[in-house]
Design an enzyme around this catalytic site. Sequence first.
Site, PDB file in Angstrom:
ATOM      1  N   ASP A 254      -1.028   6.344  -5.573  1.00 41.26           N
ATOM      2  CA  ASP A 254      -2.060   7.368  -5.750  1.00 41.26           C
ATOM      3  C   ASP A 254      -1.538   8.432  -6.698  1.00 41.26           C
ATOM      4  OD1 ASP A 254      -3.837   6.495  -3.336  1.00 41.26           O
ATOM      5  OD2 ASP A 254      -1.808   6.667  -2.519  1.00 41.26           O
TER       6      ASP A 254
ATOM      7  N   LYS B  77      -6.645   9.770  -7.823  1.00 45.26           N
ATOM      8  CA  LYS B  77      -7.079  10.639  -6.720  1.00 45.26           C
ATOM      9  C   LYS B  77      -7.487  12.006  -7.245  1.00 45.26           C
ATOM     10  CE  LYS B  77      -6.205   8.718  -2.546  1.00 45.26           C
ATOM     11  NZ  LYS B  77      -7.325   8.039  -1.905  1.00 45.26           N
TER      12      LYS B  77
ATOM     13  N   HIS C 154       0.830  -1.201   0.000  1.00 46.84           N
ATOM     14  CA  HIS C 154       0.000   0.000   0.000  1.00 46.84           C
ATOM     15  C   HIS C 154       0.863   1.250   0.000  1.00 46.84           C
ATOM     16  CE1 HIS C 154      -2.952   2.763   2.229  1.00 46.84           C
ATOM     17  NE2 HIS C 154      -3.473   2.538   1.037  1.00 46.84           N
ATOM     18  N   ARG C 155       0.673   2.076  -1.016  1.00 42.22           N
ATOM     19  CA  ARG C 155       1.517   3.280  -1.207  1.00 42.22           C
ATOM     20  C   ARG C 155       2.982   2.871  -1.188  1.00 42.22           C
ATOM     21  NH1 ARG C 155      -1.495   7.303   3.229  1.00 42.22           N
ATOM     22  NH2 ARG C 155      -3.581   6.483   2.876  1.00 42.22           N
TER      23      ARG C 155
ATOM     24  N   ASP D 177       0.394  -1.870   4.509  1.00 42.15           N
ATOM     25  CA  ASP D 177       1.520  -0.953   4.715  1.00 42.15           C
ATOM     26  C   ASP D 177       2.771  -1.727   5.120  1.00 42.15           C
ATOM     27  OD1 ASP D 177      -0.122   1.330   4.362  1.00 42.15           O
ATOM     28  OD2 ASP D 177      -0.740   1.267   6.477  1.00 42.15           O
TER      29      ASP D 177
ATOM     30  N   GLU E 297      -4.316   4.360  -8.284  1.00 36.18           N
ATOM     31  CA  GLU E 297      -5.549   4.955  -7.784  1.00 36.18           C
ATOM     32  C   GLU E 297      -5.653   6.398  -8.270  1.00 36.18           C
ATOM     33  OE1 GLU E 297      -6.360   4.976  -3.521  1.00 36.18           O
ATOM     34  OE2 GLU E 297      -7.969   6.416  -3.881  1.00 36.18           O
TER      35      GLU E 297
ATOM     36  N   GLU F  17       0.430  -0.570  -4.785  1.00 40.58           N
ATOM     37  CA  GLU F  17      -0.636   0.405  -4.991  1.00 40.58           C
ATOM     38  C   GLU F  17      -0.037   1.788  -4.859  1.00 40.58           C
ATOM     39  OE1 GLU F  17      -3.953   3.068  -3.388  1.00 40.58           O
ATOM     40  OE2 GLU F  17      -2.007   2.561  -2.516  1.00 40.58           O
TER      41      GLU F  17
ATOM     42  N   HIS G 164      -0.361  10.966  -2.287  1.00 41.30           N
ATOM     43  CA  HIS G 164      -1.702  10.602  -1.807  1.00 41.30           C
ATOM     44  C   HIS G 164      -2.637  11.791  -1.652  1.00 41.30           C
ATOM     45  CE1 HIS G 164      -4.799   9.554   1.189  1.00 41.30           C
ATOM     46  NE2 HIS G 164      -4.737   8.344   0.654  1.00 41.30           N
TER      47      HIS G 164
HETATM   48  O1  G3P Z   1      -6.682   1.595  -2.850  1.00 39.18           O
HETATM   49  C1  G3P Z   1      -6.866   1.265  -1.522  1.00 39.18           C
HETATM   50  C2  G3P Z   1      -6.549   2.412  -0.610  1.00 39.18           C
HETATM   51  O2  G3P Z   1      -5.328   2.967  -0.999  1.00 39.18           O
HETATM   52  C3  G3P Z   1      -7.606   3.482  -0.600  1.00 39.18           C
HETATM   53  O3  G3P Z   1      -7.454   4.393   0.451  1.00 39.18           O
HETATM   54  O4  G3P Z   1      -6.862   6.586   1.374  1.00 39.18           O
HETATM   55  O5  G3P Z   1      -5.182   4.788   1.363  1.00 39.18           O
HETATM   56  O6  G3P Z   1      -5.853   5.892  -0.764  1.00 39.18           O
HETATM   57  P1  G3P Z   1      -6.289   5.438   0.599  1.00 39.18           P
HETATM   58 CA    CA Z   2      -4.619   4.716  -2.317  1.00 37.26          CA
END
Ligand code: G3P
Ligand code: CA
Length: 243
Positions: free
Chosen positions: A35, A101, A6-7, A220, A99, A33, A47
């Site tokens: 953003d 954003k 994640h990120r 994470d 993603e 993943e 993000h």
């Molecule tokens: O894509 C899953 C997750 O990343 C969505 O929430 O706020 O971490 O971008 P956020």
């Molecule tokens: Ca995200």
Amino acid sequence: MLIIGHRGAAGLAPENTLAGFARAVELGVDGVELDVHLAESEVVVIHDERVDRTTNGVGLVRELTFAELRRLDAGDGQRVPTLNEVLDLVPEHMLVNIELKGVGTAEPVAAIVGDLASGAQRGGLPALLVSSFDHRELRRFHEIQPSVPCAPLADRWCPCLESTARALDAWSVNLSRRVTTKAHVDAVRSWGRRCLVFTVNDPVKARALRGLGVTGVFTDYPDRLVDEPASRFSSSASSRCSS
Ligand code: G3P
Ligand code: CA
């Protein structure tokens, strides 16, 4: 179950930086993943709509020039990367989940991934997955690049996700773990869609989600989950597509 950094690996390295994506890759994730927002016409990986939380700068990403954004420190001397830089770094066998954003990111992202022609699936695991909480932005992307797999994001449950998923021909529906119940996973699967869940940092919770039939989790801390034998489909790419 797919393990998606994640990120990058936000708990282990500055989020959405090349160092973080490299860390996730080293740890053997199935995918990462990230953003995206726009700085001038560049697709940049960050993000928040502001730079304040994750860099040493202040202000809205969309109000900075690309040059100004690139002068900022995103942690440990890392710069805010471009989408192209991350796509270059991540090995081809791994999934990159982009993603959307920022408003207006659908068209430029579609242009980048179209140039790469990398929407094709390998052994059932797509090279790319484009997601968003902004389902209209995601529809715009899908209209331009229908061959690239999409996923609506949801942090609240709504039966209307079924029609959204169908309109996008969604590869998956990506749910917050707060709304991920057996009934909701069963519903998503009955629509013929996979269910990915964010953000899962506890191996015990990851195992429980796997038991519910979840296809993958965003974490994470990939170091906590990638060695969970029961959490992986298998080491062969051809079997990672099972939902
Ligand atoms: O894509 C899953 C997750 O990343 C969505 O929430 O706020 O971490 O971008 P956020
Ligand atoms: Ca995200």
